[in-house]
Design a protein around this motif. Structure first.
Motif, PDB file in Angstrom:
ATOM      1  N   ALA A  17      21.395  47.997  85.226  1.00 30.06           N
ATOM      2  CA  ALA A  17      22.369  48.231  86.084  1.00 30.06           C
ATOM      3  C   ALA A  17      23.825  48.810  85.490  1.00 30.06           C
ATOM      4  CB  ALA A  17      22.461  47.090  87.006  1.00 30.06           C
ATOM      5  N   ILE A  18      24.475  47.972  84.487  1.00 29.20           N
ATOM      6  CA  ILE A  18      25.766  48.204  84.067  1.00 29.20           C
ATOM      7  C   ILE A  18      25.668  49.693  83.543  1.00 29.20           C
ATOM      8  CG2 ILE A  18      27.268  47.422  82.331  1.00 29.20           C
ATOM      9  CD1 ILE A  18      26.387  44.575  82.976  1.00 29.20           C
ATOM     10  N   ALA A  19      24.696  50.068  82.777  1.00 28.52           N
ATOM     11  CA  ALA A  19      24.812  51.281  81.872  1.00 28.52           C
ATOM     12  C   ALA A  19      24.730  52.381  83.162  1.00 28.52           C
ATOM     13  CB  ALA A  19      23.418  51.455  81.239  1.00 28.52           C
ATOM     14  N   VAL A  24      28.355  56.846  86.756  1.00 26.58           N
ATOM     15  CA  VAL A  24      29.031  57.511  87.909  1.00 26.58           C
ATOM     16  C   VAL A  24      30.457  57.541  87.461  1.00 26.58           C
ATOM     17  CG1 VAL A  24      29.808  57.014  90.333  1.00 26.58           C
ATOM     18  CG2 VAL A  24      27.241  56.141  89.327  1.00 26.58           C
ATOM     19  N   PRO A  25      30.942  58.705  87.711  1.00 23.47           N
ATOM     20  CA  PRO A  25      32.426  58.841  87.145  1.00 23.47           C
ATOM     21  C   PRO A  25      33.154  58.300  88.227  1.00 23.47           C
ATOM     22  CG  PRO A  25      31.292  61.344  87.559  1.00 23.47           C
ATOM     23  CD  PRO A  25      30.329  59.955  87.799  1.00 23.47           C
ATOM     24  N   LYS A  26      34.281  57.736  87.487  1.00 23.69           N
ATOM     25  CA  LYS A  26      35.453  57.099  88.214  1.00 23.69           C
ATOM     26  C   LYS A  26      36.859  57.818  88.035  1.00 23.69           C
ATOM     27  CE  LYS A  26      33.372  52.271  88.508  1.00 23.69           C
ATOM     28  NZ  LYS A  26      32.366  52.770  89.452  1.00 23.69           N
ATOM     29  N   LYS A  27      37.640  57.565  89.188  1.00 22.31           N
ATOM     30  CA  LYS A  27      38.960  58.245  88.925  1.00 22.31           C
ATOM     31  C   LYS A  27      39.837  57.669  87.907  1.00 22.31           C
ATOM     32  CE  LYS A  27      42.593  60.390  91.979  1.00 22.31           C
ATOM     33  NZ  LYS A  27      42.116  61.606  91.264  1.00 22.31           N
ATOM     34  N   CYS A  66      35.151  57.418  78.545  1.00 24.55           N
ATOM     35  CA  CYS A  66      36.025  56.651  77.975  1.00 24.55           C
ATOM     36  C   CYS A  66      35.496  56.246  76.376  1.00 24.55           C
ATOM     37  CB  CYS A  66      36.288  55.242  78.803  1.00 24.55           C
ATOM     38  SG  CYS A  66      37.449  54.240  77.858  1.00 24.55           S
ATOM     39  N   PRO A  67      36.258  56.665  75.491  1.00 22.74           N
ATOM     40  CA  PRO A  67      35.797  56.096  73.976  1.00 22.74           C
ATOM     41  C   PRO A  67      35.628  54.593  73.759  1.00 22.74           C
ATOM     42  CG  PRO A  67      38.218  56.924  74.082  1.00 22.74           C
ATOM     43  CD  PRO A  67      37.589  56.976  75.436  1.00 22.74           C
ATOM     44  N   ASP A  68      36.435  53.726  74.668  1.00 22.95           N
ATOM     45  CA  ASP A  68      36.284  52.411  74.244  1.00 22.95           C
ATOM     46  C   ASP A  68      35.242  51.810  75.085  1.00 22.95           C
ATOM     47  OD1 ASP A  68      38.700  52.593  72.678  1.00 22.95           O
ATOM     48  OD2 ASP A  68      39.767  51.791  73.929  1.00 22.95           O
ATOM     49  N   CYS A  69      34.952  52.077  76.451  1.00 24.72           N
ATOM     50  CA  CYS A  69      33.906  51.458  77.124  1.00 24.72           C
ATOM     51  C   CYS A  69      32.908  52.164  77.846  1.00 24.72           C
ATOM     52  CB  CYS A  69      34.591  50.644  78.322  1.00 24.72           C
ATOM     53  SG  CYS A  69      35.197  51.875  79.544  1.00 24.72           S
ATOM     54  N   GLY A  70      32.939  53.510  77.552  1.00 23.73           N
ATOM     55  CA  GLY A  70      31.817  54.454  77.754  1.00 23.73           C
ATOM     56  C   GLY A  70      31.809  54.873  79.344  1.00 23.73           C
ATOM     57  N   GLN A  71      32.754  54.531  80.137  1.00 23.26           N
ATOM     58  CA  GLN A  71      32.916  54.715  81.523  1.00 23.26           C
ATOM     59  C   GLN A  71      33.104  56.466  81.706  1.00 23.26           C
ATOM     60  OE1 GLN A  71      32.502  52.905  84.440  1.00 23.26           O
ATOM     61  NE2 GLN A  71      32.449  55.088  85.366  1.00 23.26           N
ATOM     62  N   ALA A  72      32.122  56.994  82.628  1.00 20.96           N
ATOM     63  CA  ALA A  72      32.179  58.240  83.019  1.00 20.96           C
ATOM     64  C   ALA A  72      33.674  58.486  83.873  1.00 20.96           C
ATOM     65  CB  ALA A  72      31.073  58.906  83.796  1.00 20.96           C
ATOM     66  N   LEU A  73      34.415  59.666  83.656  1.00 19.17           N
ATOM     67  CA  LEU A  73      35.615  59.708  83.984  1.00 19.17           C
ATOM     68  C   LEU A  73      35.745  60.978  84.970  1.00 19.17           C
ATOM     69  CD1 LEU A  73      37.380  58.767  80.817  1.00 19.17           C
ATOM     70  CD2 LEU A  73      37.035  57.239  82.675  1.00 19.17           C
ATOM     71  N   GLU A  74      36.777  61.012  85.867  1.00 17.05           N
ATOM     72  CA  GLU A  74      37.193  62.254  86.505  1.00 17.05           C
ATOM     73  C   GLU A  74      38.755  62.070  86.966  1.00 17.05           C
ATOM     74  OE1 GLU A  74      34.860  62.580  90.377  1.00 17.05           O
ATOM     75  OE2 GLU A  74      36.131  60.548  91.092  1.00 17.05           O
TER      76      GLU A  74
END
Length: 75
Positions: A17-19, A24-27, A66-74
């Protein structure tokens, strides 16, 4: 079925679920204006790492994730 097996499956579902959420891209967040670099730095909404800049003419997002946590970005 043993209790430890269920605990292992529960942990696997939590990690999945975390992965999935990170896909899902976050602003991105815009930081304060930096006079030295003449731009605003863009930050990851999860870990606050610098992921780009905004210099009034264009937005430069350096990373899709994000190179630190892997979050998809927009933007």
């Amino acid at each position: 079925v043993s209790q430890s097996r269920y605990e292992g499956e529960e942990k696997a579902f939590e990690l999945a679920a975390i992965a999935l959420e990170k896909q899902v891209p976050k602003k991105v967040l815009t930081g304060e204006y930096d006079d030295r670099y003449e731009c605003n730095f863009l930050h990851c909404p999860i870990c606050q790492a610098v992921v780009g800049s905004d210099d009034e003419e264009e937005i430069n997002l350096m990373f899709v994730h994000c190179p630190d946590c892997g979050q998809a970005l927009e933007v």
